[in-house]
Design a protein around this motif. Structure first.
Motif, PDB file in Angstrom:
ATOM      1  N   ASN A 171      -9.706   1.871   3.801  1.00  0.00           N
ATOM      2  CA  ASN A 171     -10.053   0.445   3.819  1.00  0.00           C
ATOM      3  C   ASN A 171      -9.039  -0.354   4.626  1.00  0.00           C
ATOM      4  O   ASN A 171      -9.400  -1.243   5.403  1.00  0.00           O
ATOM      5  CB  ASN A 171     -10.110  -0.123   2.386  1.00  0.00           C
ATOM      6  N   ARG A 219      -0.704  -0.621 -12.085  1.00  0.00           N
ATOM      7  CA  ARG A 219      -0.919  -1.561 -10.983  1.00  0.00           C
ATOM      8  C   ARG A 219      -0.087  -2.794 -11.267  1.00  0.00           C
ATOM      9  O   ARG A 219      -0.247  -3.422 -12.311  1.00  0.00           O
ATOM     10  CB  ARG A 219      -2.409  -1.927 -10.893  1.00  0.00           C
ATOM     11  N   LEU A 256       0.837  -1.202   0.000  1.00  0.00           N
ATOM     12  CA  LEU A 256       0.000   0.000   0.000  1.00  0.00           C
ATOM     13  C   LEU A 256       0.878   1.260   0.000  1.00  0.00           C
ATOM     14  O   LEU A 256       0.592   2.225  -0.713  1.00  0.00           O
ATOM     15  CB  LEU A 256      -0.931  -0.011   1.229  1.00  0.00           C
ATOM     16  N   ALA A 265      -2.687   4.274  -5.527  1.00  0.00           N
ATOM     17  CA  ALA A 265      -3.662   4.179  -4.426  1.00  0.00           C
ATOM     18  C   ALA A 265      -3.869   5.575  -3.854  1.00  0.00           C
ATOM     19  O   ALA A 265      -3.031   6.468  -4.046  1.00  0.00           O
ATOM     20  CB  ALA A 265      -3.154   3.223  -3.349  1.00  0.00           C
ATOM     21  N   LYS A 282      -9.017   6.301  -0.339  1.00  0.00           N
ATOM     22  CA  LYS A 282      -9.974   5.195  -0.214  1.00  0.00           C
ATOM     23  C   LYS A 282      -9.268   3.922   0.258  1.00  0.00           C
ATOM     24  O   LYS A 282      -9.724   3.229   1.179  1.00  0.00           O
ATOM     25  CB  LYS A 282     -10.658   4.962  -1.570  1.00  0.00           C
ATOM     26  N   GLU A 283      -8.110   3.616  -0.383  1.00  0.00           N
ATOM     27  CA  GLU A 283      -7.362   2.406  -0.028  1.00  0.00           C
ATOM     28  C   GLU A 283      -6.793   2.494   1.391  1.00  0.00           C
ATOM     29  O   GLU A 283      -6.756   1.499   2.115  1.00  0.00           O
ATOM     30  CB  GLU A 283      -6.222   2.174  -1.032  1.00  0.00           C
TER      31      GLU A 283
END
Length: 666
Positions: free
Chosen positions: A419, A572, A403, A412, A415-416
């Motif tokens: 979460n 990604r 992350l 990212a 939001k990530e």
């Protein structure tokens, strides 16, 4: 200074740390030998600072070989040794000189003769004070300036030992006081002595204050730190040009002075190299690692201490490797060793081919005494790598690391992070804090917004942990009070997949998945080498002119437009954290590593980078990597070298009460 130590173009080149060691041992200690002296043994007297300088570069055995039988503290009560000579290696302070004169005065001085070496330039007043003491003067065998007042922490790194520079120069109470000026001036003196040791005269580049780039920006004391330090270093070097025999009169290298604000991610992001992980996860005391070995015949385990330093060939080979690569190489080494040794095979087969334990390795040491040192070193690193891999698993660092990397490269966003904080409640508060600090460094405009406040609440951060996140504003983050956090959140959420703090590097070979991150100084050093640093952002104290060493004339200095810090591409990548990919960083092969230090000495001119406010392990690794890549010896200097927990503590203290002069540790 002896020519053998200082000539950068000589055939037998030595590393920065070796030159430092040689100066202390030969230029200082060995120079005091007198042929017709009755005794070859001497006492070495030092103050608190010079003891540390010596300890970073020389071992006691080195000093003994040069005739030192005893090391004494200048400020402790000492036994008189009137039949022996003394070498004083001290800072040129009034107090130190007074202590020295007291030692050597009267009818019964402590020592027969004194050889005095000052760590930095001594004032004319102090020299006059010594010379007017008619009793002591005949007892002085030497009175000279060593000009060596830095700490060589690595073959290509040094610190000035200003642990609290970040708090003094960037804290809430930072001002242009005696304290901050004292800090900058002593820092400059120590940096300059590194150039005196190497006989180098640099072009002095520095990060300009933002007010010089934007008329609407108010200049703060913290913003001026690199400018003030560059001016102070320049003053010291100008004096060296006039006073040190043989000191270069023309520029021979480049120095870039920056501060911690250039990269706030590097000190807190999880680094995945062996060296960085050891210092991040193992609670080392400096470079000292303490571990247990099983006792003989079932007795209590014994504690052993070991230094993870250059004298250990395995450490030297693996320190800059990704932890997964280091683990693989250690497994290969152990397998090869067992394959070649029958006694080792017997012990291994007795465990049905399972993993070797520390106890098994100890048995092997006893069974194969001729290989004891080799097995002990291997077993030490097998144990360390095993411990690191367990901690990575226990702390769930792979997902966290992924992350962090995705945030840095724009893959990212908030939001990530939200979460992750919701679903990973078991992650330690320190790791949550470091994640939020990475986020705050990438999205500084959101620091005062509701989103960051909600994240801190979700992470259940304590008050001082919240301070650490908020205090990042002192490191050059824009003033968020002038803007609406909500507006910024809306604006940037649309583009969050493009808002990266680093650009993907197409010219680099793909390496391990969790090694995408690179510190900002990599870009700065490469631009400095190519003369591509924007002149208005990184001005030079001495405008470049053509030199015999082949620097380009000033007309070739391109005022490049600063490139956007944000990646406009989104990529990604698969979460294969431990998938090896061939690296061009010069550390993929044992032979390259072994010969790198000797080869790069035959290459181009030195590059120096100094970071005010603490350097990181990743930045130290970067200078080693770039030295091989750019064919230049690159030396990193800083006020200190900080592991993530140390940096976090310093950030927590940026809005604490005023520090006293004693806190400066100068």
């Amino acid at each position: 200074m002896s020519d053998s130590d200082s000539s950068h173009s000589s055939g037998d080149q030595k590393t920065f740390r070796q030159i430092t060691r040689d100066r202390l041992l030969y230029e200082m200690l060995r120079s005091t030998r007198v042929k017709d002296s009755k005794s070859t043994w001497k006492v070495l007297v030092m103050d608190k600072l010079t003891v540390k300088i010596m300890s970073y570069s020389c071992k006691m055995a080195d000093m003994t070989e040069e005739g030192v039988s005893l090391v004494e503290d200048l400020y402790k009560r000492r036994q008189p040794m009137p039949s022996m000579d003394a070498i004083y290696f001290i800072q040129p302070s009034k107090e130190n000189v007074a202590m020295f004169l007291s030692d050597m005065s009267g009818k019964r001085p402590l020592y027969r003769k004194a050889y005095v070496f000052f760590s930095s330039p001594v004032s004319k007043d102090l020299v006059a004070h010594v010379k007017k003491d008619s009793v002591v003067l005949p007892r002085i065998g030497a009175l000279s300036e060593m000009n060596l007042e830095y700490f060589a922490i690595d073959s290509q790194g040094f610190i000035t030992d200003h642990e609290n520079a970040l708090e003094v120069l960037f804290g809430e109470n930072a001002d242009s006081s005696h304290k901050s000026n004292y800090c900058v001036n002593t820092m400059a003196i120590r940096i300059a002595t590194a150039f005196a040791s190497l006989r180098e005269f640099p072009y002095v580049h520095y990060r300009a204050a933002k007010s010089s780039l934007d008329a609407s920006t108010l200049t703060t004391v913290r913003d001026l730190a690199p400018t003030k330090l560059a001016a102070a270093v320049w003053n010291c070097l100008a004096k060296y040009k006039a006073t040190i025999p043989g000191f270069p009169q023309k520029e021979t290298c480049k120095l870039l002075i920056v501060d911690r604000s250039i990269d706030q991610i590097a000190p807190v992001i999880h680094e995945w190299t062996y060296d960085a992980m050891c210092h991040d996860l193992l609670n080392l005391d400096g470079n000292k690692y303490v571990y247990e070995v099983p006792g003989n015949n079932g007795s209590e385990p014994e504690k052993k201490e070991v230094l993870l330093e250059d004298h250990d060939p395995i450490w030297l080979e693996l320190r800059h490797a990704h932890i997964a690569e280091a683990s693989e190489k250690l497994h290969e080494k152990m397998t090869n060793f067992i394959t070649k040794n029958k006694a080792a095979q017997i012990h291994h087969h007795s465990r049905d081919g399972g993993e070797l334990s520390t106890r098994d390795l100890q048995k092997m040491v006893r069974a194969l005494p001729q290989y004891s040192e080799q097995i002990e070193k291997l077993s030490l690193h097998v144990e360390i790598a095993g411990k690191l891999n367990r901690l990575i698993r226990d702390f769930e660092l792979r997902e966290l690391g992924q992350l962090e990397q995705d945030l840095v490269f724009g893959d990212a966003g908030s939001k990530e992070v939200m979460n992750f904080l919701k679903t990973k409640q078991d992650i330690s508060s320190e790791n949550k804090l470091r994640l939020l600090m990475v986020y705050a460094a990438i999205y500084p405009e959101k620091l005062a917004g509701e989103k960051v406040a909600k994240m801190m609440q979700l992470a259940r951060l304590s008050r001082d942990e919240m301070d650490a996140v908020n205090n990042m504003r002192f490191l050059g983050v824009p003033d968020t009070k002038k803007t609406s956090g909500g507006v910024f959140s809306l604006k940037f959420d649309v583009y969050k997949k493009r808002h990266g703090a680093r650009k993907e590097r197409n010219d680099e070979e793909e390496t391990w998945q969790l090694s995408r991150f690179y510190p900002m100084i990599e870009e700065l050093i490469q631009k400095l080498t190519k003369d591509e640093l924007p002149k208005h952002e990184y001005p030079c104290m001495n405008d470049p002119v053509p030199t015999i060493h082949g620097f380009a004339p000033s007309s070739s200095f391109r005022t490049a437009q600063p490139q956007s810090a944000y990646s406009m591409r989104s990529r990604r990548t698969a979460a294969t954290w431990a998938r090896p990919r061939n690296s061009d960083d010069g550390y993929s092969s044992d032979s390259v590593l072994r010969h790198a230090s000797s080869d790069l000495r035959k290459m181009g001119q030195r590059i120096f980078v100094f970071i005010i406010g603490g350097a990181t392990r990743s930045e130290l690794r970067a200078v080693h990597k770039l030295s091989v890549k750019l064919k230049r010896e690159i030396i990193l200097g800083s006020t200190s070298i900080d592991d993530p927990s140390q940096f976090v503590t310093k950030l927590k203290n940026l809005n604490s009460d005023e520090l006293s002069l004693d806190d400066l540790q100068i």
